[in-house]
Design a protein around this motif. Structure first.
Motif: not given
Length: 120
Positions: A36-40, A68-71, A94-100
């Protein structure tokens, strides 16, 4: 001719099996979160790449959960603000899309690690 019945004894070490399965689940969660991190990271808004570099994937082994988080101070705003303009391929959510979109892939990653742990 008389055929005598065959007997087999199977001994299951349940504790070892559970430990192995737990280790497989942890490994699967870690690999799934990294996926997920890679995709986001492919979608995260980018100007100086500070936001992209701040991304992390973590696993809470006790709870069997991954995150997975961004800080950065602006990570949430960049994620939620749909009116911001971004470079091509870079988006809000950018995170919600790949998660779904990657749910099935992550489930396959975790399942593969669980199967691997049961074979070992």
């Amino acid at each position: 001719m008389r055929v005598s019945p065959q007997r087999t004894r199977l001994r299951l070490n349940g504790d070892a099996a559970l430990r192995g399965t737990r280790a497989g689940a942890i490994r699967g969660l870690r690999l799934g979160a990294e996926h997920i991190l890679t995709q986001s990271r492919k979608r995260v808004p980018i100007e100086e790449a500070t936001l992209e570099r701040s991304g992390t994937a973590t696993v809470d082994e006790a709870e069997l959960t991954a995150a997975v988080s961004y800080d950065t101070p602006y990570a949430v705003r960049q994620h939620e603000e749909l009116t911001y303009r971004h470079d091509a391929g870079r988006t809000a959510k950018y995170l919600e899309g790949p998660m779904a979109e990657e749910t099935n892939t992550v489930a396959e990653i975790i399942a593969a690690q669980l199967r691997r742990s049961l074979r070992g």
